[in-house]
Design an enzyme around this catalytic site. Structure first.
Site, PDB file in Angstrom:
ATOM      1  CD  GLN A  14     -15.631 -11.496 -14.172  1.00  0.00           C
ATOM      2  OE1 GLN A  14     -16.139 -12.259 -14.992  1.00  0.00           O
ATOM      3  NE2 GLN A  14     -16.144 -11.303 -12.971  1.00  0.00           N
ATOM      4  CG  HIS A  29     -22.590  -9.409 -15.887  1.00  0.00           C
ATOM      5  ND1 HIS A  29     -23.030  -8.766 -14.742  1.00  0.00           N
ATOM      6  CD2 HIS A  29     -21.343  -9.874 -15.587  1.00  0.00           C
ATOM      7  CE1 HIS A  29     -22.076  -8.826 -13.814  1.00  0.00           C
ATOM      8  NE2 HIS A  29     -21.047  -9.502 -14.298  1.00  0.00           N
ATOM      9  CD  GLU A  30     -20.006 -13.050 -17.453  1.00  0.00           C
ATOM     10  OE1 GLU A  30     -18.912 -12.494 -17.233  1.00  0.00           O
ATOM     11  OE2 GLU A  30     -20.792 -13.380 -16.545  1.00  0.00           O
ATOM     12  CB  CYS A  64     -20.087  -8.586 -10.655  1.00  0.00           C
ATOM     13  SG  CYS A  64     -18.616  -8.724 -11.689  1.00  0.00           S
ATOM     14  CG  HIS A 121     -16.900  -8.549 -16.869  1.00  0.00           C
ATOM     15  ND1 HIS A 121     -16.444  -7.746 -15.851  1.00  0.00           N
ATOM     16  CD2 HIS A 121     -17.831  -9.365 -16.304  1.00  0.00           C
ATOM     17  CE1 HIS A 121     -17.076  -8.067 -14.724  1.00  0.00           C
ATOM     18  NE2 HIS A 121     -17.932  -9.047 -14.966  1.00  0.00           N
TER      19      HIS A 121
HETATM   20  O1  GNR Z   1     -22.454 -15.213 -10.849  1.00  0.00           O
HETATM   21  C1  GNR Z   1     -22.956 -14.213 -11.397  1.00  0.00           C
HETATM   22  N1  GNR Z   1     -24.286 -13.999 -11.253  1.00  0.00           N
HETATM   23  C2  GNR Z   1     -24.995 -13.071 -12.008  1.00  0.00           C
HETATM   24  C3  GNR Z   1     -26.289 -12.768 -11.604  1.00  0.00           C
HETATM   25  C4  GNR Z   1     -27.043 -11.851 -12.320  1.00  0.00           C
HETATM   26  C5  GNR Z   1     -26.513 -11.251 -13.433  1.00  0.00           C
HETATM   27  C6  GNR Z   1     -25.223 -11.522 -13.837  1.00  0.00           C
HETATM   28  C7  GNR Z   1     -24.463 -12.437 -13.135  1.00  0.00           C
HETATM   29  S1  GNR Z   1     -22.853 -12.816 -13.656  1.00  0.00           S
HETATM   30  C8  GNR Z   1     -22.105 -13.278 -12.155  1.00  0.00           C
HETATM   31  C9  GNR Z   1     -20.705 -13.815 -12.399  1.00  0.00           C
HETATM   32  C10 GNR Z   1     -19.838 -12.706 -12.941  1.00  0.00           C
HETATM   33  O2  GNR Z   1     -19.408 -11.793 -12.284  1.00  0.00           O
HETATM   34  N2  GNR Z   1     -19.597 -12.723 -14.207  1.00  0.00           N
HETATM   35  O3  GNR Z   1     -18.887 -11.732 -14.772  1.00  0.00           O
HETATM   36 NI    NI Z   2     -19.181 -10.008 -13.534  1.00  0.00          NI
END
Ligand code: GNR
Ligand code: NI
Length: 173
Positions: free
Chosen positions: A51, A133-134, A91, A137
């Protein structure tokens, strides 16, 4: 410390697959500190190197409300997962949009810590969701990829419009 610029969907650089970190050195630790600063300032609960346009396998996360549980994972690998949980995800690279995504409820992750030592941690709930989620990415994947094509295109159009509004020269999409 420095705050880094966060790339926004549909920037094609977000589709880059990150390469493994080969050496955990001072430069990498500095990058991790800058990623924490960027994440807390946003504010967000996680941030992947992708990111901030660094294509190395590295992420930071902290799901506490007070910045008390920082996690920095280098070359993370999921070694166990179970259960399914649906969470309304957002995100920092898709600002302003929140949609439900299904992920494993519980994970065990193997990674290198900031000293380059192999470590393992277990995570559940929001931390488990955030780490998955990370890790997406780092493979060039975004939460909008789990939505319908129609929803993803609607979000894309609106974000491109906002980005053009902010800097009419920069966005050629
Ligand atoms: O801040 C973030 N909140 C979030 C809420 C629910 C599931 C995943 C996230 S990650 C996100 C920050 C982000 O974009 N990380 O890549
Ligand atoms: Ni994200």
């Amino acid at each position: 410390m420095a705050k880094l610029k966060i790339l926004e969907f549909p920037d094609p650089r977000l589709r880059t697959k990150a390469a493994p970190v080969e050496k955990v050195d001072d430069a990498l630790r500095q990058l991790m500190d800058d990623m924490f600063e960027t994440m807390y300032a946003a504010p967000g609960i996680g941030l992947a190197a992708t990111q901030v346009d660094v294509h190395r396998r590295l992420l930071v996360a902290d799901v506490s409300r007070d910045g008390s549980e920082p996690h920095a994972l280098i070359n993370p690998e999921i070694v166990e997962k179970d259960g399914v949980t649906a969470t309304e995800e957002g995100c920092l690279s898709v600002p302003g949009y929140y949609e439900e995504v299904e992920r494993a409820e519980h994970i065990r992750v193997r990674y290198l810590d900031r000293n380059g030592e192999t470590a393992e941690m277990e995570a559940e709930g929001l931390l488990a969701v955030c780490i998955q989620h990370e890790m997406d990415h780092l493979d060039g994947k975004l939460f909008v990829d789990y939505l319908s094509e129609a929803k993803r295109m609607r979000i894309r159009k609106k974000l491109v419009k906002e980005q053009r509004h902010r800097s009419p020269e920069a966005v050629a999409l």
